[in-house]
Design an enzyme around this catalytic site. Sequence first.
Site, mmCIF file in Angstrom:
data_model
loop_
_atom_site.group_PDB
_atom_site.id
_atom_site.type_symbol
_atom_site.label_atom_id
_atom_site.label_comp_id
_atom_site.label_asym_id
_atom_site.label_seq_id
_atom_site.Cartn_x
_atom_site.Cartn_y
_atom_site.Cartn_z
ATOM 1 N N LYS A 199 0.852 -1.191 0.000
ATOM 2 C CA LYS A 199 0.000 0.000 0.000
ATOM 3 C C LYS A 199 0.884 1.235 0.000
ATOM 4 O O LYS A 199 1.478 1.598 1.007
ATOM 5 C CB LYS A 199 -0.932 0.063 1.208
ATOM 6 C CG LYS A 199 -1.984 1.152 0.969
ATOM 7 C CD LYS A 199 -2.577 1.763 2.208
ATOM 8 C CE LYS A 199 -1.810 2.895 2.812
ATOM 9 N NZ LYS A 199 -1.715 4.120 2.001
ATOM 10 N N GLU A 274 9.762 1.031 10.809
ATOM 11 C CA GLU A 274 10.805 2.034 10.592
ATOM 12 C C GLU A 274 10.107 3.364 10.750
ATOM 13 O O GLU A 274 9.322 3.766 9.891
ATOM 14 C CB GLU A 274 11.387 1.831 9.188
ATOM 15 C CG GLU A 274 12.765 2.398 9.052
ATOM 16 C CD GLU A 274 12.745 3.773 8.439
ATOM 17 O OE1 GLU A 274 12.642 4.749 9.216
ATOM 18 O OE2 GLU A 274 12.812 3.858 7.209
ATOM 19 N N CYS A 308 13.270 10.520 7.144
ATOM 20 C CA CYS A 308 13.207 10.022 8.516
ATOM 21 C C CYS A 308 14.557 10.240 9.192
ATOM 22 O O CYS A 308 14.644 10.383 10.393
ATOM 23 C CB CYS A 308 12.806 8.559 8.532
ATOM 24 S SG CYS A 308 13.754 7.567 7.397
ATOM 25 N N GLU A 408 9.401 15.393 15.565
ATOM 26 C CA GLU A 408 9.794 15.293 14.161
ATOM 27 C C GLU A 408 8.960 16.288 13.335
ATOM 28 O O GLU A 408 7.738 16.205 13.301
ATOM 29 C CB GLU A 408 9.555 13.874 13.655
ATOM 30 C CG GLU A 408 10.016 13.693 12.235
ATOM 31 C CD GLU A 408 9.940 12.236 11.771
ATOM 32 O OE1 GLU A 408 8.872 11.627 11.927
ATOM 33 O OE2 GLU A 408 10.947 11.736 11.245
HETATM 34 P P1 NAP Z 1 1.816 8.184 8.205
HETATM 35 O O1 NAP Z 1 0.429 8.596 8.466
HETATM 36 O O2 NAP Z 1 2.548 7.445 9.249
HETATM 37 O O3 NAP Z 1 1.786 7.366 6.826
HETATM 38 C C1 NAP Z 1 2.616 6.292 6.474
HETATM 39 C C2 NAP Z 1 1.807 5.203 5.782
HETATM 40 O O4 NAP Z 1 0.881 4.619 6.706
HETATM 41 C C3 NAP Z 1 0.946 5.720 4.630
HETATM 42 O O5 NAP Z 1 0.874 4.745 3.630
HETATM 43 C C4 NAP Z 1 -0.395 5.895 5.310
HETATM 44 O O6 NAP Z 1 -1.473 5.939 4.423
HETATM 45 C C5 NAP Z 1 -0.435 4.685 6.205
HETATM 46 N N1 NAP Z 1 -1.376 4.791 7.318
HETATM 47 C C6 NAP Z 1 -1.860 5.902 7.925
HETATM 48 N N2 NAP Z 1 -2.719 5.569 8.920
HETATM 49 C C7 NAP Z 1 -2.778 4.221 8.957
HETATM 50 C C8 NAP Z 1 -3.482 3.275 9.759
HETATM 51 N N3 NAP Z 1 -4.287 3.652 10.742
HETATM 52 N N4 NAP Z 1 -3.313 1.960 9.503
HETATM 53 C C9 NAP Z 1 -2.474 1.541 8.524
HETATM 54 N N5 NAP Z 1 -1.808 2.388 7.730
HETATM 55 C C10 NAP Z 1 -1.930 3.711 7.943
HETATM 56 O O7 NAP Z 1 2.666 9.442 7.821
HETATM 57 P P2 NAP Z 1 2.100 10.769 7.109
HETATM 58 O O8 NAP Z 1 0.772 11.161 7.626
HETATM 59 O O9 NAP Z 1 2.232 10.557 5.673
HETATM 60 O O10 NAP Z 1 3.133 11.830 7.649
HETATM 61 C C11 NAP Z 1 2.983 12.307 8.971
HETATM 62 C C12 NAP Z 1 4.299 12.339 9.678
HETATM 63 O O11 NAP Z 1 4.859 11.034 9.735
HETATM 64 C C13 NAP Z 1 5.362 13.150 8.992
HETATM 65 O O12 NAP Z 1 5.240 14.494 9.222
HETATM 66 C C14 NAP Z 1 6.595 12.551 9.584
HETATM 67 O O13 NAP Z 1 6.835 13.086 10.846
HETATM 68 C C15 NAP Z 1 6.257 11.100 9.717
HETATM 69 N N6 NAP Z 1 6.773 10.313 8.567
HETATM 70 C C16 NAP Z 1 7.867 9.565 8.759
HETATM 71 C C17 NAP Z 1 8.388 8.842 7.685
HETATM 72 C C18 NAP Z 1 9.599 8.005 7.812
HETATM 73 O O14 NAP Z 1 10.260 7.721 6.821
HETATM 74 N N7 NAP Z 1 9.933 7.517 9.000
HETATM 75 C C19 NAP Z 1 7.799 8.910 6.435
HETATM 76 C C20 NAP Z 1 6.651 9.689 6.282
HETATM 77 C C21 NAP Z 1 6.155 10.372 7.364
HETATM 78 P P3 NAP Z 1 -1.919 7.402 3.869
HETATM 79 O O15 NAP Z 1 -0.859 7.842 2.961
HETATM 80 O O16 NAP Z 1 -3.180 7.163 3.161
HETATM 81 O O17 NAP Z 1 -2.086 8.267 5.056
#
Ligand code: NAP
Length: 505
Positions: A199, A274, A308, A408
């Site tokens: 996904k 991660e 990250c 973050e």
């Molecule tokens: P996120 O919500 O953690 O999204 C990561 C993945 O998880 C996406 O594919 C997301 O889908 C999915 N997801 C979200 N809610 C879920 C749930 N309840 N169950 C299963 N999967 C779920 O991250 P984001 O909202 O894109 O970004 C928010 C913050 O996360 C950023 O500002 C940053 O701090 C952190 N982040 C960290 C990394 C890293 O590499 N460690 C990468 C991205 C973001 P959707 O795309 O549809 O939401």
Amino acid sequence: MMPETATFEMHPNLRKFLSAQPKRLWIGGKWVEARSGKSFETCNPATGDALARVAEADRADVEEAVRAARKATEGPWSSLSPSERGKLLYRIAELLEKHAEELAQLESLDNGKTIREAQKGDLPLAVDLFRYYAGWPTKIHGETIPVSVPYLPGARFFHYTVREPVGVVGAIIPWNFPLLMAAERIAPALACGNTVILKPAEQTPLSALRLGEILEEAGLPEGVCNILPGFGPTAGRALAEHPGVDKITFTGSTEVGREIVKASAGNLKRISLELGGKSPNIVFADADLELAVKGMFMGIFYNQGQCCSAGSRVFVEKSCFDALLEKMVERAKTVRQGPGLDPKTQMGPLVSQEQLDRVAGYVESGKKEGAQLLCGGVRGEGALSKGYFFKPTVFAGVRDEMRIAQEEIFGPVATVLPFESFEEVVQRANGTAYGLVAGVWTQDIKRALRLAQVLQAGTVWINCYHFVDAAAPWGGYKQSGYGREKGQYAIDLYTQIKSVWVDLN
Ligand code: NAP
Ligand code: MG
């Protein structure tokens, strides 16, 4: 819907890919509409304009994909020899390389990153992952272990172990390195003989779908990999909860990581996480300061700070603090921002309005808590105001307990902090909930190695930053997650060990 920039000529394959819309889900080797008939738009963050309409998977499509992936574990995939599996992975690497320019353009369009970073970073690294793991299927083997049974003295046994695939792997990935994250999960999972349901993030589904076409072209048997763009709370959650999924590999926020752990409890599926970081990048006065400034800068501003592993807390030894801070600010002020596809662009837009608001919110919180904003802190103006641009931002006068120094931000916001002693900087560097990476800049090798011993981080870079390789393990300490992706360590994530006893008496 096609974005225009003066210098950019779209690759013909990409034009073709984007003109066939809506993009569909890839399930069981077929390109299909979502069962619900729903779709969503992905946009070009440089303009905010729609780029493509994409079928939106939810629970029903996840059901279908799990059935297809399960069936594929028993089909031709299971009888493919390790050598054939390796060749197939190698073929994928070759095809990815052949289509690299087109994929780099697509990545830049959907995510906003600069074409240069996509060409020099994301693409070659993704190709390398498939090539690296193409070598593994023939090298995944068990052991023979000299066992004994205490109450049967002199008895003889033959004992061996076998490494078997875990089964159906659900991969939930973020938007910051969309293709690279997909490759990082798919390559080792397939090398170990699993099947995959991917996904991608809702903001950046396109390169994963193009990767699906490439996997198809390489001849991957149907259902071995399934690609389901959709939203986290629906498709992502359904995958994490599904009793037919044996493992979840997740990259994203710590908050969602916790949700994944809870959702996975039903069938106790294996999990690797991660998550985020708030990584220290530590510069001592004896470092090669020119190099260190580049490292400080690239550490936080690469990929618009949406890494990250961003070196978001820059610790600089007091005696050179003012000089390095000045250089950092000078550089930040001259960064050329623009659409990622413009080859002159040095920094692209953030991925979305949501991310822009989030970053701006952190800047406000920093100002409110009394930090000193030295540059940036606002979104792009003029021609940039349509897209999600945010100016490279540097804060000084930051206290460790401020939100901008603890949480973050995931954007181009550096906090630069002075320190005086080794002990002090170690304690402060380790003083967050995270532990993903750390950078160290010094010419004193003993000091560097002592730091590498005491920093709580899954990766330590000495006199360099942001280097990654398919062979080097990747993962976090503390709340940056658990499990190690990449290298031989990923083999542990994507296999399970069977212990076999044979009575020879
Ligand atoms: P996120 O919500 O953690 O999204 C990561 C993945 O998880 C996406 O594919 C997301 O889908 C999915 N997801 C979200 N809610 C879920 C749930 N309840 N169950 C299963 N999967 C779920 O991250 P984001 O909202 O894109 O970004 C928010 C913050 O996360 C950023 O500002 C940053 O701090 C952190 N982040 C960290 C990394 C890293 O590499 N460690 C990468 C991205 C973001 P959707 O795309 O549809 O939401
Ligand atoms: Mg997009």
